[in-house]
Scaffold this motif. Structure first.
Motif, PDB file in Angstrom:
ATOM      1  N   PHE A  14      19.686  71.538  20.321  1.00  0.00           N
ATOM      2  CA  PHE A  14      19.351  72.922  20.005  1.00  0.00           C
ATOM      3  C   PHE A  14      20.302  73.470  18.939  1.00  0.00           C
ATOM      4  N   ILE A  15      21.609  73.279  19.134  1.00  0.00           N
ATOM      5  CA  ILE A  15      22.602  73.753  18.172  1.00  0.00           C
ATOM      6  C   ILE A  15      22.359  73.140  16.794  1.00  0.00           C
ATOM      7  N   GLU A  16      22.132  71.852  16.752  1.00  0.00           N
ATOM      8  CA  GLU A  16      21.971  71.142  15.477  1.00  0.00           C
ATOM      9  C   GLU A  16      20.759  71.624  14.686  1.00  0.00           C
ATOM     10  N   LYS A  17      19.762  72.205  15.352  1.00  0.00           N
ATOM     11  CA  LYS A  17      18.562  72.703  14.672  1.00  0.00           C
ATOM     12  C   LYS A  17      18.716  74.109  14.114  1.00  0.00           C
ATOM     13  N   GLN A  18      19.748  74.829  14.521  1.00  0.00           N
ATOM     14  CA  GLN A  18      19.855  76.240  14.145  1.00  0.00           C
ATOM     15  C   GLN A  18      20.471  76.397  12.749  1.00  0.00           C
ATOM     16  N   PRO A  19      19.832  77.178  11.883  1.00  0.00           N
ATOM     17  CA  PRO A  19      20.359  77.382  10.527  1.00  0.00           C
ATOM     18  C   PRO A  19      21.469  78.430  10.465  1.00  0.00           C
ATOM     19  N   VAL A  20      21.648  79.185  11.538  1.00  0.00           N
ATOM     20  CA  VAL A  20      22.669  80.233  11.566  1.00  0.00           C
ATOM     21  C   VAL A  20      23.252  80.294  12.975  1.00  0.00           C
ATOM     22  N   PHE A  21      24.538  80.637  13.047  1.00  0.00           N
ATOM     23  CA  PHE A  21      25.164  80.913  14.337  1.00  0.00           C
ATOM     24  C   PHE A  21      26.049  82.136  14.160  1.00  0.00           C
ATOM     25  N   PHE A  22      26.447  82.714  15.263  1.00  0.00           N
ATOM     26  CA  PHE A  22      27.249  83.930  15.247  1.00  0.00           C
ATOM     27  C   PHE A  22      28.578  83.666  15.955  1.00  0.00           C
ATOM     28  N   VAL A  23      29.648  84.211  15.383  1.00  0.00           N
ATOM     29  CA  VAL A  23      30.993  84.044  15.923  1.00  0.00           C
ATOM     30  C   VAL A  23      31.498  85.412  16.363  1.00  0.00           C
ATOM     31  N   ALA A  24      31.987  85.494  17.598  1.00  0.00           N
ATOM     32  CA  ALA A  24      32.559  86.733  18.113  1.00  0.00           C
ATOM     33  C   ALA A  24      34.004  86.468  18.537  1.00  0.00           C
ATOM     34  N   THR A  25      34.898  87.361  18.120  1.00  0.00           N
ATOM     35  CA  THR A  25      36.310  87.279  18.484  1.00  0.00           C
ATOM     36  C   THR A  25      36.843  88.691  18.677  1.00  0.00           C
ATOM     37  N   ALA A  26      37.982  88.777  19.361  1.00  0.00           N
ATOM     38  CA  ALA A  26      38.634  90.072  19.538  1.00  0.00           C
ATOM     39  C   ALA A  26      40.108  89.853  19.825  1.00  0.00           C
ATOM     40  N   GLY A  70      43.223  83.483  20.791  1.00  0.00           N
ATOM     41  CA  GLY A  70      42.550  82.193  20.939  1.00  0.00           C
ATOM     42  C   GLY A  70      41.116  82.296  21.419  1.00  0.00           C
ATOM     43  N   ARG A  71      40.686  83.456  21.864  1.00  0.00           N
ATOM     44  CA  ARG A  71      39.339  83.604  22.430  1.00  0.00           C
ATOM     45  C   ARG A  71      38.270  83.588  21.342  1.00  0.00           C
ATOM     46  N   MET A  72      37.192  82.856  21.615  1.00  0.00           N
ATOM     47  CA  MET A  72      36.074  82.799  20.670  1.00  0.00           C
ATOM     48  C   MET A  72      34.789  82.539  21.435  1.00  0.00           C
ATOM     49  N   THR A  73      33.718  83.177  20.975  1.00  0.00           N
ATOM     50  CA  THR A  73      32.375  82.903  21.478  1.00  0.00           C
ATOM     51  C   THR A  73      31.487  82.581  20.288  1.00  0.00           C
ATOM     52  N   LEU A  74      30.723  81.503  20.411  1.00  0.00           N
ATOM     53  CA  LEU A  74      29.691  81.171  19.428  1.00  0.00           C
ATOM     54  C   LEU A  74      28.348  81.449  20.078  1.00  0.00           C
ATOM     55  N   MET A  75      27.424  82.034  19.321  1.00  0.00           N
ATOM     56  CA  MET A  75      26.085  82.292  19.841  1.00  0.00           C
ATOM     57  C   MET A  75      25.047  81.708  18.896  1.00  0.00           C
ATOM     58  N   PHE A  76      24.084  81.042  19.488  1.00  0.00           N
ATOM     59  CA  PHE A  76      22.980  80.424  18.765  1.00  0.00           C
ATOM     60  C   PHE A  76      21.682  81.008  19.332  1.00  0.00           C
ATOM     61  N   GLU A  80      12.627  80.257  15.972  1.00  0.00           N
ATOM     62  CA  GLU A  80      11.308  79.623  15.941  1.00  0.00           C
ATOM     63  C   GLU A  80      11.189  78.729  17.167  1.00  0.00           C
ATOM     64  N   GLY A  81       9.960  78.411  17.541  1.00  0.00           N
ATOM     65  CA  GLY A  81       9.750  77.560  18.710  1.00  0.00           C
ATOM     66  C   GLY A  81      10.035  78.296  20.004  1.00  0.00           C
ATOM     67  N   ASN A  82      10.404  77.536  21.028  1.00  0.00           N
ATOM     68  CA  ASN A  82      10.677  78.127  22.335  1.00  0.00           C
ATOM     69  C   ASN A  82      11.892  79.049  22.272  1.00  0.00           C
ATOM     70  N   PRO A  83      11.811  80.208  22.928  1.00  0.00           N
ATOM     71  CA  PRO A  83      12.939  81.131  22.897  1.00  0.00           C
ATOM     72  C   PRO A  83      14.131  80.614  23.702  1.00  0.00           C
ATOM     73  N   MET A  84      15.319  80.867  23.186  1.00  0.00           N
ATOM     74  CA  MET A  84      16.546  80.567  23.918  1.00  0.00           C
ATOM     75  C   MET A  84      17.724  81.190  23.174  1.00  0.00           C
ATOM     76  N   ILE A  85      18.695  81.627  23.931  1.00  0.00           N
ATOM     77  CA  ILE A  85      19.990  82.045  23.421  1.00  0.00           C
ATOM     78  C   ILE A  85      21.020  81.169  24.106  1.00  0.00           C
ATOM     79  N   LEU A  86      21.947  80.649  23.330  1.00  0.00           N
ATOM     80  CA  LEU A  86      23.028  79.819  23.862  1.00  0.00           C
ATOM     81  C   LEU A  86      24.348  80.434  23.439  1.00  0.00           C
ATOM     82  N   ARG A  87      25.199  80.696  24.409  1.00  0.00           N
ATOM     83  CA  ARG A  87      26.557  81.176  24.129  1.00  0.00           C
ATOM     84  C   ARG A  87      27.540  80.099  24.559  1.00  0.00           C
ATOM     85  N   VAL A  88      28.500  79.840  23.687  1.00  0.00           N
ATOM     86  CA  VAL A  88      29.545  78.855  23.957  1.00  0.00           C
ATOM     87  C   VAL A  88      30.869  79.602  23.911  1.00  0.00           C
TER      88      VAL A  88
END
Length: 182
Positions: A14-26, A70-76, A80-88
């Motif tokens: 799933f990650i490898e197919k995504q053209p964009v990802f989001f990075v969250a930090t604080a 050191g905290r980080m969250t990646l979101m994918f 397109e295709g089946n809906p899904m949100i993945l947070r790492v």
């Protein structure tokens, strides 16, 4: 919603197919930063580790926040295709061109103008959710290949460092980013 401690084959694909990802930090205080990232700048090292190449931009919040907490969250998101949100979720380290770890990490990526840091994320939690609220969209083009990379290539190494000095030394909250020193 499903949670786990690491990625699996399905999530990796799933990650490898995504053209964009989001990075969250604080940081502990101040503003939360969320940034979209694209191009071929992410590598899954194993089910517990992701590295990604950060290119120069108008701010450098992620580096300062990782330096502080050191905290980080990646979101994918599936656009397109089946809906899904993945947070790492995890703990990240920042590597700059001056660090010994830089060369082996940056060698995982094609040479890109404005390469600024590599972030190395150790995963401690993975969470999926339905994603049915995310719209379906078609990708038209990657602006980075036509606009971002050539800009930094034309600046050259010295010009990029001058840009970093003007734009990337402090966060919007006035905290140091570590772009030139640890």
């Amino acid at each position: 919603m499903a949670t786990g401690k690491k990625l699996n084959g399905t999530l990796r694909k799933f990650i490898e197919k995504q053209p964009v990802f989001f990075v969250a930090t604080a940081d502990q205080t101040g503003r939360v930063n969320v940034s979209p990232k694209g191009l071929d700048t992410l590598r899954i090292e194993d089910d517990n580790r992701i590295v990604w190449l950060n290119l120069s931009g108008s701010g450098n919040e992620t580096a300062a926040h990782v330096q502080a907490t050191g905290r980080m969250t990646l979101m994918f998101c599936a656009f397109e295709g089946n809906p899904m949100i993945l947070r790492v979720y995890g703990q990240a380290k920042t590597y700059h061109p001056r660090n010994a770890e830089w060369a082996p990490l940056v060698s995982k990526f094609a040479k890109m103008g404005g390469s600024r840091q590599v972030f190395d994320l150790t995963i401690d939690l993975v969470q999926t959710s339905c994603g049915t609220g995310v719209p379906e969209m078609d990708l038209r083009r990657s602006r980075g290949e036509e606009d971002l990379e050539p800009y930094y290539d034309e600046l050259g190494s010295d010009g990029v460092k001058e840009y970093w000095q003007r734009r990337n030394v402090e966060t919007i909250d006035g905290r140091p980013t570590g772009i030139f020193e640890d």
